[in-house]
Design an enzyme around this catalytic site. Structure first.
Site, short mmCIF file in Angstrom:
data_model
loop_
_atom_site.label_atom_id
_atom_site.label_comp_id
_atom_site.label_asym_id
_atom_site.label_seq_id
_atom_site.Cartn_x
_atom_site.Cartn_y
_atom_site.Cartn_z
N SER A 1 -1.85 -5.19 -1.52
CA SER A 1 -1.52 -3.94 -0.81
C SER A 1 -2.70 -3.53 0.05
O SER A 1 -3.82 -4.03 -0.12
CB SER A 1 -1.25 -2.85 -1.86
OG SER A 1 -1.32 -1.56 -1.29
N TYR B 1 -2.42 2.60 -8.86
CA TYR B 1 -1.86 1.57 -7.98
C TYR B 1 -3.00 0.76 -7.35
O TYR B 1 -2.95 -0.47 -7.29
CB TYR B 1 -1.00 2.26 -6.91
CG TYR B 1 -0.25 1.31 -6.01
CD1 TYR B 1 0.69 0.42 -6.52
CD2 TYR B 1 -0.46 1.31 -4.63
CE1 TYR B 1 1.38 -0.45 -5.69
CE2 TYR B 1 0.23 0.46 -3.79
CZ TYR B 1 1.15 -0.43 -4.34
OH TYR B 1 1.84 -1.29 -3.50
N1 LIG Z 1 6.86 -1.45 0.66
C1 LIG Z 1 5.59 -1.39 1.00
O1 LIG Z 1 5.21 -0.74 1.96
C2 LIG Z 1 4.58 -2.17 0.20
C3 LIG Z 1 3.28 -2.22 0.70
C4 LIG Z 1 2.32 -2.95 0.01
C5 LIG Z 1 2.65 -3.61 -1.16
N2 LIG Z 1 3.92 -3.53 -1.63
C6 LIG Z 1 4.21 -4.27 -2.86
O2 LIG Z 1 5.28 -5.14 -2.63
C7 LIG Z 1 6.02 -5.32 -3.83
C8 LIG Z 1 7.48 -5.01 -3.56
O3 LIG Z 1 7.58 -3.68 -3.09
P1 LIG Z 1 8.92 -3.11 -2.47
O4 LIG Z 1 8.53 -2.09 -1.49
O5 LIG Z 1 9.83 -4.20 -2.08
O6 LIG Z 1 9.50 -2.35 -3.77
P2 LIG Z 1 10.96 -2.17 -4.36
O7 LIG Z 1 10.88 -1.02 -5.29
O8 LIG Z 1 12.00 -2.14 -3.29
O9 LIG Z 1 11.16 -3.51 -5.21
C9 LIG Z 1 10.43 -3.73 -6.37
C10 LIG Z 1 11.09 -4.81 -7.17
O10 LIG Z 1 10.33 -5.04 -8.36
C11 LIG Z 1 11.19 -4.99 -9.48
N3 LIG Z 1 10.46 -4.51 -10.65
C12 LIG Z 1 9.76 -3.36 -10.79
N4 LIG Z 1 9.21 -3.30 -12.00
C13 LIG Z 1 9.56 -4.45 -12.65
C14 LIG Z 1 9.30 -4.97 -13.94
N5 LIG Z 1 8.57 -4.31 -14.83
N6 LIG Z 1 9.81 -6.19 -14.24
C15 LIG Z 1 10.57 -6.88 -13.36
N7 LIG Z 1 10.85 -6.42 -12.13
C16 LIG Z 1 10.36 -5.22 -11.79
C17 LIG Z 1 12.32 -4.05 -9.08
O11 LIG Z 1 13.46 -4.25 -9.89
C18 LIG Z 1 12.51 -4.46 -7.63
O12 LIG Z 1 13.30 -5.61 -7.55
C19 LIG Z 1 5.38 -4.41 -4.86
O13 LIG Z 1 4.45 -5.16 -5.63
C20 LIG Z 1 4.65 -3.39 -4.03
O14 LIG Z 1 3.55 -2.83 -4.68
C21 LIG Z 1 4.89 -2.83 -0.98
#
Ligand SMILES: NC(=O)c1ccc[n+]([C@@H]2O[C@H](COP(=O)([O-])OP(=O)(O)OC[C@H]3O[C@@H](n4cnc5c(N)ncnc54)[C@H](O)[C@@H]3O)[C@@H](O)[C@H]2O)c1
Length: 255
Positions: free
Chosen positions: A143, A156
């Site tokens: 991130s 986080y």
């Molecule tokens: N969206 C952003 O801007 C962004 C930026 C930087 C990093 N990220 C990282 O990218 C990744 C995905 O983020 P996103 O925005 O797609 O989020 P999202 O909430 O849309 O998807 C998260 C996914 O992780 C799964 N999940 C959560 N906890 C879990 C657990 N304990 N066991 C199994 N599955 C679990 C959820 O079911 C979902 O499928 C994350 O690690 C997040 O920190 C996102």
């Protein structure tokens, strides 16, 4: 097809960035295993992949912070496909709360899922890659907070900073086995987490976009391409690095 005959396991593959990566890897010829906590979201992705690609797909419900679930899902993946060539650790949760009274339970939950979950999958899948002796690719999702501070993100940031360092450790230890371990640090990507933060007023889109030189927030497709690069043989000499995919956000010292 850049991932023909490859088998990829993607945690958090049920929605958001993980689903985008899974779809793109399937389009590039990989058979995919998707793991998440929610079967409903997994079934939707399974249907899309079956209707739009020729990839085989297996969906598995599991909690990445549970060692038993990690072992069960890795065993099920190997039982069906015989091996895992590519691991993407994308499951994650975010949390915004002032550090001064951040409940310890919340701290532990975020660290458990984001950091412990990544460690457990790297270890479980990495072990099978080492035993098989054919190399492998591991991509961890970090991130912006792995590199710079954003207020109210103590848990986080600690988890994602940890994932960045963990990536380097695994990369170092497993380079002799031809296993490349890298991470991708997405900027602000439009997914459920980010939509929820915008709805709650935690993220302010105009303020964010003003700071992004590309002039827009990212889409999941913006992360899927770099993930395919790190999963393909094009990146065989790339290991231990973090690919920042943020439209220039971290480069911008001006606004
Ligand atoms: N969206 C952003 O801007 C962004 C930026 C930087 C990093 N990220 C990282 O990218 C990744 C995905 O983020 P996103 O925005 O797609 O989020 P999202 O909430 O849309 O998807 C998260 C996914 O992780 C799964 N999940 C959560 N906890 C879990 C657990 N304990 N066991 C199994 N599955 C679990 C959820 O079911 C979902 O499928 C994350 O690690 C997040 O920190 C996102």
């Amino acid at each position: 097809m850049r991932l023909a005959n490859k088998i990829a396991l993607i945690t958090g593959g049920g929605r958001g960035i993980g689903a985008g990566i899974a779809r793109r890897m399937a389009q590039e010829g990989a058979d995919v295993i998707l793991v998440s906590r929610t079967m409903a979201e997994l079934v939707k992705q399974e249907e899309w992949i079956r209707n739009n690609t020729s990839a085989d797909v297996l969906v598995l419900e599991g909690d990445v912070s549970s060692p038993a679930d990690v072992n069960r899902t890795v065993d099920a993946a190997i039982a069906k496909f015989g091996r895992i060539d590519i691991l993407v650790n994308c499951a994650g949760v975010s949390l915004a709360h002032p550090s001064v009274d951040l409940p310890f339970e919340d701290w532990k939950r975020v660290l458990n899922i984001n950091l412990d979950g990544t460690f457990l999958y790297c270890q479980a899948v990495g072990k099978t890659m080492i035993e098989r002796g054919q190399g492998g690719k591991i991509i961890n999702i970090t991130s912006l907070v792995s590199h710079a501070a954003i207020p109210q993100r103590a848990a986080y940031a600690a988890s994602k900073g940890g994932v960045k360092q963990l990536t380097q450790n695994f990369a170092l230890e497993w380079a002799p086995y031809n296993i490349q371990v890298n991470s991708i640090s997405p900027g602000f990507i439009v997914t459920e987490i980010v939509r929820d933060f915008i709805a709650k007023g935690i993220h302010k889109p105009e303020k964010m976009i003003a700071r992004i030189p590309a002039g827009r927030m990212g889409e999941v497709e913006d992360i899927a391409g770099p993930a395919v690069f790190l999963a393909s043989s094009d990146s065989d000499y790339v290991t231990g690095t973090t690919l920042i995919v943020d439209g220039g956000f971290l480069t911008n010292g001006y606004v």
